[in-house]
Design a protein around this motif. Structure first.
Motif, PDB file in Angstrom:
ATOM      1  N   MET A  79      10.555  78.034  66.831  1.00 55.26           N
ATOM      2  CA  MET A  79      10.638  77.369  65.532  1.00 55.26           C
ATOM      3  C   MET A  79       9.522  76.342  65.398  1.00 55.26           C
ATOM      4  N   PRO A  80       8.741  76.409  64.321  1.00 54.47           N
ATOM      5  CA  PRO A  80       7.731  75.365  64.101  1.00 54.47           C
ATOM      6  C   PRO A  80       8.409  74.011  63.896  1.00 54.47           C
ATOM      7  N   GLU A  81       7.946  73.011  64.639  1.00 52.25           N
ATOM      8  CA  GLU A  81       8.494  71.663  64.519  1.00 52.25           C
ATOM      9  C   GLU A  81       7.382  70.720  64.067  1.00 52.25           C
ATOM     10  N   LEU A  82       7.676  69.441  64.057  1.00 52.21           N
ATOM     11  CA  LEU A  82       6.757  68.456  63.487  1.00 52.21           C
ATOM     12  C   LEU A  82       5.298  68.654  63.931  1.00 52.21           C
ATOM     13  N   PRO A  83       4.992  68.746  65.230  1.00 51.76           N
ATOM     14  CA  PRO A  83       3.577  68.864  65.621  1.00 51.76           C
ATOM     15  C   PRO A  83       2.887  70.102  65.049  1.00 51.76           C
ATOM     16  N   GLU A  84       3.595  71.250  65.050  1.00 49.84           N
ATOM     17  CA  GLU A  84       2.978  72.475  64.543  1.00 49.84           C
ATOM     18  C   GLU A  84       2.823  72.427  63.023  1.00 49.84           C
ATOM     19  N   HIS A 113       9.366  75.876  53.983  1.00 48.95           N
ATOM     20  CA  HIS A 113      10.049  75.601  55.249  1.00 48.95           C
ATOM     21  C   HIS A 113      10.054  76.902  56.034  1.00 48.95           C
ATOM     22  N   LEU A 114       9.421  76.891  57.210  1.00 49.47           N
ATOM     23  CA  LEU A 114       9.237  78.115  57.983  1.00 49.47           C
ATOM     24  C   LEU A 114      10.471  78.524  58.771  1.00 49.47           C
ATOM     25  N   ALA A 115      11.485  77.650  58.823  1.00 47.04           N
ATOM     26  CA  ALA A 115      12.743  77.957  59.492  1.00 47.04           C
ATOM     27  C   ALA A 115      12.499  78.360  60.946  1.00 47.04           C
ATOM     28  N   ARG A 116      13.382  79.191  61.485  1.00 44.52           N
ATOM     29  CA  ARG A 116      13.310  79.504  62.913  1.00 44.52           C
ATOM     30  C   ARG A 116      12.206  80.498  63.250  1.00 44.52           C
ATOM     31  N   ALA A 117      12.024  81.501  62.409  1.00 44.70           N
ATOM     32  CA  ALA A 117      11.127  82.597  62.784  1.00 44.70           C
ATOM     33  C   ALA A 117       9.991  82.815  61.795  1.00 44.70           C
ATOM     34  N   GLY A 118       9.743  81.833  60.933  1.00 43.96           N
ATOM     35  CA  GLY A 118       8.676  81.980  59.956  1.00 43.96           C
ATOM     36  C   GLY A 118       7.339  81.496  60.478  1.00 43.96           C
ATOM     37  N   TRP A 119       6.268  81.939  59.835  1.00 43.55           N
ATOM     38  CA  TRP A 119       4.939  81.481  60.199  1.00 43.55           C
ATOM     39  C   TRP A 119       3.991  81.640  59.029  1.00 43.55           C
ATOM     40  N   PHE A 137      -3.373  83.329  52.458  1.00 47.10           N
ATOM     41  CA  PHE A 137      -2.449  83.274  53.588  1.00 47.10           C
ATOM     42  C   PHE A 137      -1.170  84.035  53.285  1.00 47.10           C
ATOM     43  N   ASP A 138      -0.578  84.534  54.367  1.00 48.80           N
ATOM     44  CA  ASP A 138       0.717  85.191  54.315  1.00 48.80           C
ATOM     45  C   ASP A 138       1.782  84.266  54.881  1.00 48.80           C
ATOM     46  N   LEU A 139       2.959  84.323  54.313  1.00 51.75           N
ATOM     47  CA  LEU A 139       4.133  83.717  54.911  1.00 51.75           C
ATOM     48  C   LEU A 139       4.980  84.855  55.455  1.00 51.75           C
ATOM     49  N   THR A 140       5.224  84.838  56.755  1.00 51.08           N
ATOM     50  CA  THR A 140       5.941  85.919  57.400  1.00 51.08           C
ATOM     51  C   THR A 140       7.196  85.380  58.086  1.00 51.08           C
ATOM     52  N   GLU A 141       8.123  86.289  58.346  1.00 53.28           N
ATOM     53  CA  GLU A 141       9.336  85.900  59.051  1.00 53.28           C
ATOM     54  C   GLU A 141       9.833  87.073  59.878  1.00 53.28           C
ATOM     55  N   ALA A 142       9.921  86.869  61.178  1.00 49.94           N
ATOM     56  CA  ALA A 142      10.420  87.892  62.071  1.00 49.94           C
ATOM     57  C   ALA A 142      11.942  87.872  62.112  1.00 49.94           C
ATOM     58  N   GLY A 143      12.541  88.951  62.620  1.00 48.52           N
ATOM     59  CA  GLY A 143      13.981  88.992  62.816  1.00 48.52           C
ATOM     60  C   GLY A 143      14.749  89.349  61.563  1.00 48.52           C
ATOM     61  N   THR A 144      16.054  89.337  61.704  1.00 47.97           N
ATOM     62  CA  THR A 144      16.927  89.754  60.606  1.00 47.97           C
ATOM     63  C   THR A 144      17.519  88.580  59.831  1.00 47.97           C
ATOM     64  N   GLN A 145      17.497  87.390  60.417  1.00 53.82           N
ATOM     65  CA  GLN A 145      18.031  86.216  59.728  1.00 53.82           C
ATOM     66  C   GLN A 145      16.939  85.604  58.853  1.00 53.82           C
ATOM     67  N   LEU A 201      13.399  81.690  55.891  1.00 58.07           N
ATOM     68  CA  LEU A 201      12.182  81.101  55.342  1.00 58.07           C
ATOM     69  C   LEU A 201      12.444  80.729  53.885  1.00 58.07           C
ATOM     70  N   ALA A 202      11.973  79.543  53.481  1.00 57.26           N
ATOM     71  CA  ALA A 202      12.303  79.046  52.145  1.00 57.26           C
ATOM     72  C   ALA A 202      11.061  78.506  51.440  1.00 57.26           C
ATOM     73  N   CYS A 203      10.881  78.911  50.180  1.00 53.79           N
ATOM     74  CA  CYS A 203       9.763  78.453  49.360  1.00 53.79           C
ATOM     75  C   CYS A 203      10.312  77.846  48.063  1.00 53.79           C
ATOM     76  N   TYR A 204       9.689  76.745  47.638  1.00 52.47           N
ATOM     77  CA  TYR A 204      10.138  76.026  46.448  1.00 52.47           C
ATOM     78  C   TYR A 204       8.926  75.693  45.584  1.00 52.47           C
ATOM     79  N   VAL A 205       9.085  75.814  44.268  1.00 51.92           N
ATOM     80  CA  VAL A 205       8.097  75.320  43.312  1.00 51.92           C
ATOM     81  C   VAL A 205       8.805  74.275  42.457  1.00 51.92           C
ATOM     82  N   VAL A 206       8.367  73.022  42.577  1.00 55.18           N
ATOM     83  CA  VAL A 206       9.050  71.909  41.912  1.00 55.18           C
ATOM     84  C   VAL A 206       8.025  70.924  41.346  1.00 55.18           C
TER      85      VAL A 206
END
Length: 292
Positions: A1-6, A76-82, A113-121, A124-129
């Motif tokens: 999971m990407p965290e603060l440093p990444e 938000h890249l969540a657990r398996a996003g990049w 750029f691509d936003l990708t997410e591995a796995g079945t869960q 990954l979340a995207c917002y336009v606000v």
């Protein structure tokens, strides 16, 4: 999971590569990734990326348009996003399918750029606000551990409010402290020589001071190592420099004891018994205490 440093490194990378570029097209491959619908994602087309920021684990791209109010594109890249940067994106829209591609942003001349997410869960979340605070996950964030307002006293307030809650859960609760996830919480607790199941109310003043220092040192060091790296290199850099997280069965780099694991339903933690629990292993079950 990407965290603060990444996420901070990704923000820095995009500041260099993406700021000043204009969105030509957005291809949505996974509608589940879109968490807002007004303004629509296509409202980004024709807007220029003016700035890139970070809120905890959220990326925040400020998008400007001629005579129009700014919009914010948050990810938000969540657990398996990049985020995968490319200088040779295909002009033809990709086919919808079951692959990892969730969303593609074209910035002209094959760049984007691509936003990708591995796995079945699919988390990954995207917002336009219009304002970043409209995103519930941003609005509820606690202090940034690398921010000026994250003082020893602020940490002690957080610990007091948490009562008997376990320190591992406190570190990963985004409403209490923003940006720390499973991996860096393991690293912080190892460096601070604290059991992951120690209750917040059980920390002495000296231990809370040490914890504050270690939080900032671990995250700052990781962020510095990641600074300037290409997006594709950040995952391997993180994994290479972890002391205990993801290293079950390997020797602790500090004392040589075997790194142990506690598994939960959908996650696990790693720790060193000698460094953190007085040499006693933790029972491998949720809400465990030291084995008697």
């Amino acid at each position: 999971m990407p965290e603060l440093p990444e996420v901070e490194a990704l923000a820095g990378f995009l500041r260099t590569e993406a700021v000043g570029r204009t969105v030509e097209r957005v291809d949505v491959m996974a509608i589940s990734a879109l968490k807002t619908f007004q303004p629509p994602i296509q409202a980004l087309t024709g807007r220029t990326i003016a700035a890139v920021g970070r809120h905890g684990k959220f990326l925040d791209l400020t998008m400007t348009g001629d005579g129009a109010a700014d919009l914010h594109f948050l990810v938000h890249l969540a657990r398996a996003g990049w985020l995968r940067w490319s200088t040779s994106l295909a002009e033809k829209p990709p086919r919808p399918g079951k692959g990892p591609l969730a969303l593609r942003v074209h910035l002209g001349d094959g760049v984007g750029f691509d936003l990708t997410e591995a796995g079945t869960q699919k988390r990954l979340a995207c917002y336009v606000v219009a304002d970043s605070s409209e995103v519930p996950g941003v609005a509820r964030l606690g202090p940034d551990p690398l921010g000026a307002d994250f003082t020893v006293d602020r940490l002690r307030e957080i610990l007091r409010a948490a009562g008997r809650a376990q320190i591992k859960g406190i570190l990963t609760d985004q409403a209490r402290i923003a940006g720390i996830g499973n991996a860096y919480s393991d690293e912080i607790l190892h460096a601070a020589r604290l059991s992951p199941f120690k209750p917040a109310s059980g920390l002495s003043d000296a231990e809370s001071t040490t914890l504050h220092t270690v939080i900032q040192e671990v995250l700052t060091d990781a962020a510095e190592r990641s600074r300037g790296l290409a997006a594709k290199d950040l995952k391997s850099e993180k994994k290479t420099n972890l002391a205990v997280h993801g290293r079950t069965g390997q020797p602790c780099p500090v004392c040589g004891d075997t790194v142990r694991e506690v598994s939960f339903a959908d996650s696990s933690l790693q720790y060193c018994p000698t460094c953190q629990t007085g040499g006693k292993p933790l029972a491998d079950r949720r809400l465990s205490r030291l084995l008697k």
